[in-house]
Enzyme design. Sequence first.
Site, mmCIF file in Angstrom:
data_model
loop_
_atom_site.group_PDB
_atom_site.id
_atom_site.type_symbol
_atom_site.label_atom_id
_atom_site.label_comp_id
_atom_site.label_asym_id
_atom_site.label_seq_id
_atom_site.Cartn_x
_atom_site.Cartn_y
_atom_site.Cartn_z
ATOM 1 N N CYS A 11 0.853 -1.179 0.000
ATOM 2 C CA CYS A 11 0.000 0.000 0.000
ATOM 3 C C CYS A 11 0.892 1.233 0.000
ATOM 4 C CB CYS A 11 -0.915 0.042 1.235
ATOM 5 S SG CYS A 11 -2.117 -1.306 1.312
ATOM 6 N N GLY A 37 -0.354 0.218 -5.070
ATOM 7 C CA GLY A 37 -1.680 -0.342 -4.862
ATOM 8 C C GLY A 37 -2.650 0.168 -5.890
ATOM 9 N N ASN A 112 0.162 1.122 5.893
ATOM 10 C CA ASN A 112 0.933 0.274 4.989
ATOM 11 C C ASN A 112 1.642 -0.769 5.826
ATOM 12 O OD1 ASN A 112 2.504 -0.859 2.947
ATOM 13 N ND2 ASN A 112 4.100 0.696 3.140
ATOM 14 N N GLY A 113 1.367 -2.054 5.569
ATOM 15 C CA GLY A 113 1.979 -3.134 6.316
ATOM 16 C C GLY A 113 0.940 -4.129 6.766
ATOM 17 N N TYR A 252 12.169 -4.583 -5.692
ATOM 18 C CA TYR A 252 11.005 -4.535 -6.577
ATOM 19 C C TYR A 252 10.043 -3.382 -6.308
ATOM 20 C CZ TYR A 252 6.559 -6.006 -8.713
ATOM 21 O OH TYR A 252 5.407 -6.047 -9.425
#
Length: 469
Positions: A11, A37, A112-113, A252
């Site tokens: 995210c 996202g 995020n996570g 990535y």
Amino acid sequence: MWEDDEIREECGVFGVYGDPAAARLTFLGLYALQHRGQESSGMAVSDGHHIASHRAMGLVSEAYDHGERVNDLEGHMAIGHNRYSTTGTSNVDNAQPFMVNFKRGQLATAHNGNFTNTGALHLSMEETGSIFRTSSDSEIVLHLIARSNESDLPGMIADALRQVEGAYSIVFLSDSQLIGVRDPRGFRPLCLGRLGDAHVLASETCAFDIMKAEYVREVKPGEMVVIDEEGIRSFFPFEEAEPAACIFEYIYFARPDSKVFGENSDKFRRRFGRQLAEEHPVDADIVIAVPDSATTAALGYSEQSGIRFEIGLIRNHYVGRSFIDPDQSMREFTVRLKYNPVQGVLRNRRVVLVDDSIVRGTTLNQLVRLIRGAGASEVHVRISSPPIRHPCYYGIDMQSRGELIASQTRVEEIRQYLGADSLGYLSIEGMVKTGKEYGKPGVGYCTACFSGDYPVIPEDSLNKLMLES
């Protein structure tokens, strides 16, 4: 069945304080973070008295009607979120930011996570009367905040986050404060910037670049940054822990033009490619990349090996999300929609094909066929990360071994499946050595998906881990 072999982004979060165009700046920031996202997007905006929000499914341009909905959100502070669901179903109820009314007013949050102990928390809170509107682990934090007896909002947030474990870079918005927090291990990135008199927070610095904001620094692991009319205050309300930044951000996730964990991701990818060339040299004519995330690593491989870099595959950026079809011929057609080989570059050439990772191997299998079909005499696959053998529980959508080809297959068997003349992965040792040599001093890395060495054992998945091991 995964739509294709790409690893799904986690995210992206964004926050701004002190600019009357906060909603428009958040819209721009989320546009820059679109790669993190693509399922849904949302923002919450405060004028100092009231928080208004908007959430919708789809890409940023779709979620805000190409920016038209942004004009309805007025205020000088805001938070935003782009979502890919690593926990919870994909629907608008789970789109963030989440917003609640509680004893201290309105509060919105974007995360995020992944938390790793929310299963037990969820059950115990339901038994004591909590009612959950979503299936997202992020909502639990809002319930914990509402239950806290601390005297101010930063204290309540710290009290809540001490009860959860796992990975989080999370932003909160009240009617008067913007607050950003990273977990004590720093799994996920969060950056602090400045735009004139305004302050900004973002998962990556590419969100600052689009609005010409100045990068100030990384929010440190375990740090809480509180931004309000008094300026910026910094707290460290958690116990210290061994740093464990997700090294997949460099491999990535992060855009090559972004800075995360205090360093440029482009530099790391190029160094990974160089290390890969040292570990797995090959006699070949050209080096090509699987575009776009592996391009920088392929350049590094080319520089170290002395083999010329060429553009051998063209990616169609207008395909959108790949469709799912159980028929093998249709899956091959999906790959051809996304990639097209350059025959003039590939014909009668010994090709080194560099990719950043292999999850299932389905797309790479088709790409090797395409490259051979375009006339390549040899195809040597090189991967700028180690084999992914273990699930991730910290925000990457790889939560079972069954979807990871390297967890149950030897490298030689993978080579045969891909149809490549040779296959070489970057070693864990080489990856970690590169991280230590070129990363910021004191930054440690999480390598759990490669090594199985989990910095935090996920309670929610402990039984699953035991069964799969």
